[in-house]
Design a protein around this motif. Structure first.
Motif, PDB file in Angstrom:
ATOM      1  N   LYS A  99      28.972 -32.573  50.117  1.00 43.16           N
ATOM      2  CA  LYS A  99      28.348 -33.784  50.611  1.00 43.16           C
ATOM      3  C   LYS A  99      27.345 -32.748  51.625  1.00 43.16           C
ATOM      4  O   LYS A  99      27.932 -31.784  52.829  1.00 43.16           O
ATOM      5  CB  LYS A  99      28.086 -34.847  51.319  1.00 43.16           C
ATOM      6  N   LYS A 100      25.973 -31.981  51.361  1.00 44.01           N
ATOM      7  CA  LYS A 100      24.882 -31.955  52.993  1.00 44.01           C
ATOM      8  C   LYS A 100      24.887 -32.634  54.222  1.00 44.01           C
ATOM      9  O   LYS A 100      24.810 -33.781  53.696  1.00 44.01           O
ATOM     10  CB  LYS A 100      23.477 -31.659  51.977  1.00 44.01           C
ATOM     11  N   GLY A 101      24.926 -31.983  55.325  1.00 40.87           N
ATOM     12  CA  GLY A 101      25.433 -32.535  56.286  1.00 40.87           C
ATOM     13  C   GLY A 101      23.740 -33.054  56.981  1.00 40.87           C
ATOM     14  O   GLY A 101      23.759 -33.308  58.070  1.00 40.87           O
ATOM     15  N   VAL A 102      22.937 -32.115  56.445  1.00 43.81           N
ATOM     16  CA  VAL A 102      21.319 -32.630  57.290  1.00 43.81           C
ATOM     17  C   VAL A 102      20.647 -32.976  56.051  1.00 43.81           C
ATOM     18  O   VAL A 102      20.786 -31.747  54.629  1.00 43.81           O
ATOM     19  CB  VAL A 102      21.247 -30.530  57.683  1.00 43.81           C
ATOM     20  N   ALA A 103      19.880 -33.798  56.471  1.00 43.79           N
ATOM     21  CA  ALA A 103      18.547 -34.696  55.410  1.00 43.79           C
ATOM     22  C   ALA A 103      17.380 -34.059  55.645  1.00 43.79           C
ATOM     23  O   ALA A 103      16.816 -34.239  56.923  1.00 43.79           O
ATOM     24  CB  ALA A 103      19.000 -35.651  55.438  1.00 43.79           C
ATOM     25  N   ILE A 104      15.953 -34.032  54.949  1.00 39.80           N
ATOM     26  CA  ILE A 104      15.022 -33.627  55.731  1.00 39.80           C
ATOM     27  C   ILE A 104      13.750 -34.840  55.676  1.00 39.80           C
ATOM     28  O   ILE A 104      14.859 -35.238  54.436  1.00 39.80           O
ATOM     29  CB  ILE A 104      14.221 -32.393  54.157  1.00 39.80           C
ATOM     30  N   ALA A 105      13.433 -35.131  56.444  1.00 34.18           N
ATOM     31  CA  ALA A 105      12.971 -35.940  56.771  1.00 34.18           C
ATOM     32  C   ALA A 105      11.849 -36.584  56.134  1.00 34.18           C
ATOM     33  O   ALA A 105      11.127 -35.202  57.241  1.00 34.18           O
ATOM     34  CB  ALA A 105      13.131 -36.694  58.058  1.00 34.18           C
ATOM     35  N   ARG A 106      11.134 -36.405  55.271  1.00 36.84           N
ATOM     36  CA  ARG A 106       9.483 -36.264  54.628  1.00 36.84           C
ATOM     37  C   ARG A 106       9.142 -37.572  54.470  1.00 36.84           C
ATOM     38  O   ARG A 106       9.434 -38.280  53.765  1.00 36.84           O
ATOM     39  CB  ARG A 106       9.202 -36.086  53.933  1.00 36.84           C
ATOM     40  N   HIS A 107       7.622 -37.788  54.982  1.00 31.63           N
ATOM     41  CA  HIS A 107       7.460 -39.461  54.807  1.00 31.63           C
ATOM     42  C   HIS A 107       7.551 -40.070  55.295  1.00 31.63           C
ATOM     43  O   HIS A 107       7.901 -41.411  54.322  1.00 31.63           O
ATOM     44  CB  HIS A 107       6.528 -39.492  52.649  1.00 31.63           C
ATOM     45  N   GLY A 108       8.257 -40.110  56.219  1.00 33.92           N
ATOM     46  CA  GLY A 108       9.388 -41.401  57.383  1.00 33.92           C
ATOM     47  C   GLY A 108      10.636 -42.053  55.686  1.00 33.92           C
ATOM     48  O   GLY A 108      11.431 -42.927  55.935  1.00 33.92           O
ATOM     49  N   VAL A 109      11.098 -40.839  55.624  1.00 29.13           N
ATOM     50  CA  VAL A 109      11.979 -41.041  54.018  1.00 29.13           C
ATOM     51  C   VAL A 109      13.142 -40.444  54.636  1.00 29.13           C
ATOM     52  O   VAL A 109      13.111 -39.011  54.171  1.00 29.13           O
ATOM     53  CB  VAL A 109      11.545 -41.642  52.418  1.00 29.13           C
ATOM     54  N   CYS A 110      14.593 -40.358  54.840  1.00 28.11           N
ATOM     55  CA  CYS A 110      15.765 -39.308  54.521  1.00 28.11           C
ATOM     56  C   CYS A 110      15.765 -38.681  53.107  1.00 28.11           C
ATOM     57  O   CYS A 110      15.308 -39.176  52.043  1.00 28.11           O
ATOM     58  CB  CYS A 110      17.162 -40.634  54.671  1.00 28.11           C
TER      59      CYS A 110
ATOM     60  N   GLN B  75      19.055 -36.571  65.675  1.00 28.91           N
ATOM     61  CA  GLN B  75      19.199 -37.977  65.285  1.00 28.91           C
ATOM     62  C   GLN B  75      20.036 -38.223  63.857  1.00 28.91           C
ATOM     63  O   GLN B  75      19.538 -36.734  63.234  1.00 28.91           O
ATOM     64  CB  GLN B  75      17.251 -37.993  64.748  1.00 28.91           C
ATOM     65  N   LEU B  76      20.207 -39.700  63.667  1.00 25.98           N
ATOM     66  CA  LEU B  76      21.288 -39.521  62.803  1.00 25.98           C
ATOM     67  C   LEU B  76      20.520 -40.439  61.455  1.00 25.98           C
ATOM     68  O   LEU B  76      20.068 -41.182  61.724  1.00 25.98           O
ATOM     69  CB  LEU B  76      22.398 -39.817  63.007  1.00 25.98           C
ATOM     70  N   CYS B  77      20.538 -40.011  60.149  1.00 28.90           N
ATOM     71  CA  CYS B  77      20.159 -41.180  59.641  1.00 28.90           C
ATOM     72  C   CYS B  77      20.825 -42.854  59.569  1.00 28.90           C
ATOM     73  O   CYS B  77      22.671 -42.830  59.672  1.00 28.90           O
ATOM     74  CB  CYS B  77      20.287 -41.077  57.865  1.00 28.90           C
ATOM     75  N   ASP B  78      20.281 -43.518  60.270  1.00 26.25           N
ATOM     76  CA  ASP B  78      21.240 -44.520  60.125  1.00 26.25           C
ATOM     77  C   ASP B  78      21.919 -45.462  58.849  1.00 26.25           C
ATOM     78  O   ASP B  78      22.932 -46.396  58.890  1.00 26.25           O
ATOM     79  CB  ASP B  78      19.688 -46.269  60.320  1.00 26.25           C
ATOM     80  N   ASN B  79      22.120 -45.023  57.499  1.00 26.48           N
ATOM     81  CA  ASN B  79      22.255 -45.616  56.150  1.00 26.48           C
ATOM     82  C   ASN B  79      23.473 -44.253  55.678  1.00 26.48           C
ATOM     83  O   ASN B  79      24.796 -44.814  55.991  1.00 26.48           O
ATOM     84  CB  ASN B  79      21.363 -45.373  55.588  1.00 26.48           C
ATOM     85  N   CYS B  80      22.875 -42.960  55.904  1.00 29.95           N
ATOM     86  CA  CYS B  80      23.943 -42.424  55.427  1.00 29.95           C
ATOM     87  C   CYS B  80      24.849 -41.308  56.253  1.00 29.95           C
ATOM     88  O   CYS B  80      25.555 -40.565  56.191  1.00 29.95           O
ATOM     89  CB  CYS B  80      23.640 -41.533  54.464  1.00 29.95           C
TER      90      CYS B  80
ATOM     91  N   ILE C 130      13.056 -44.338  57.185  1.00 32.30           N
ATOM     92  CA  ILE C 130      14.253 -44.261  58.904  1.00 32.30           C
ATOM     93  C   ILE C 130      12.519 -44.573  59.781  1.00 32.30           C
ATOM     94  O   ILE C 130      11.673 -45.139  59.948  1.00 32.30           O
ATOM     95  CB  ILE C 130      13.375 -42.768  58.812  1.00 32.30           C
ATOM     96  N   THR C 131      13.473 -45.209  60.537  1.00 33.66           N
ATOM     97  CA  THR C 131      13.165 -46.216  61.658  1.00 33.66           C
ATOM     98  C   THR C 131      11.878 -45.572  62.770  1.00 33.66           C
ATOM     99  O   THR C 131      11.922 -44.082  62.454  1.00 33.66           O
ATOM    100  CB  THR C 131      13.686 -46.865  62.636  1.00 33.66           C
ATOM    101  N   ALA C 132      10.632 -45.840  62.610  1.00 35.26           N
ATOM    102  CA  ALA C 132       9.662 -45.375  63.513  1.00 35.26           C
ATOM    103  C   ALA C 132      10.328 -44.601  64.985  1.00 35.26           C
ATOM    104  O   ALA C 132       9.315 -43.254  65.078  1.00 35.26           O
ATOM    105  CB  ALA C 132       8.691 -45.868  64.016  1.00 35.26           C
TER     106      ALA C 132
END
Length: 109
Positions: A52-63, A85-90, A70-72
């Motif tokens: 799996k990828k370890g880094v996610a691009i955050a676009r438009h407030g979404v992982c 910052q880490l994604c709270d879900n994944c 993503i929280t404010a």
């Protein structure tokens, strides 16, 4: 911190595209790994070990990987670039994309 996330994103890009140019990317992989602190690299490597990828691009407030909002507070931290910052879900590292300049030469009607 923004520089570290750029290194992790570059590392991820090379690792998932390594089949295209294996010899040339080995040196670049080692260079990028040397730029990332060991605790961050260990977490990233756990994702890669599972394919799996370890880094996610955050676009438009979404992982970009799990597609949940993503929280404010995390978005503020990402835009400031002072903390990782880490994604709270994944659990992936979040990274803001470099925004391309808007091309207004040919706007759609």
């Amino acid at each position: 911190m923004r520089k570290i996330m750029e290194h992790l994103l570059g590392l991820q890009k090379l690792q998932f595209e390594v089949r295209a140019r294996p010899a040339a990317s080995a040196v670049e992989l080692e260079r990028l790994r040397a730029e990332v602190p060991p605790p961050l690299l260990a977490r990233y490597d756990r994702f890669v070990a599972r394919g799996k990828k370890g880094v996610a691009i955050a676009r438009h407030g979404v992982c970009g990987e799990c597609h949940l909002r993503i929280t404010a507070g995390k978005l503020v931290g990402l835009s400031a670039g002072t903390t990782v910052q880490l994604c709270d879900n994944c659990g992936r590292y979040l990274c803001l994309p470099a925004e391309p300049p808007l091309d207004m030469t040919n706007p759609k009607a």
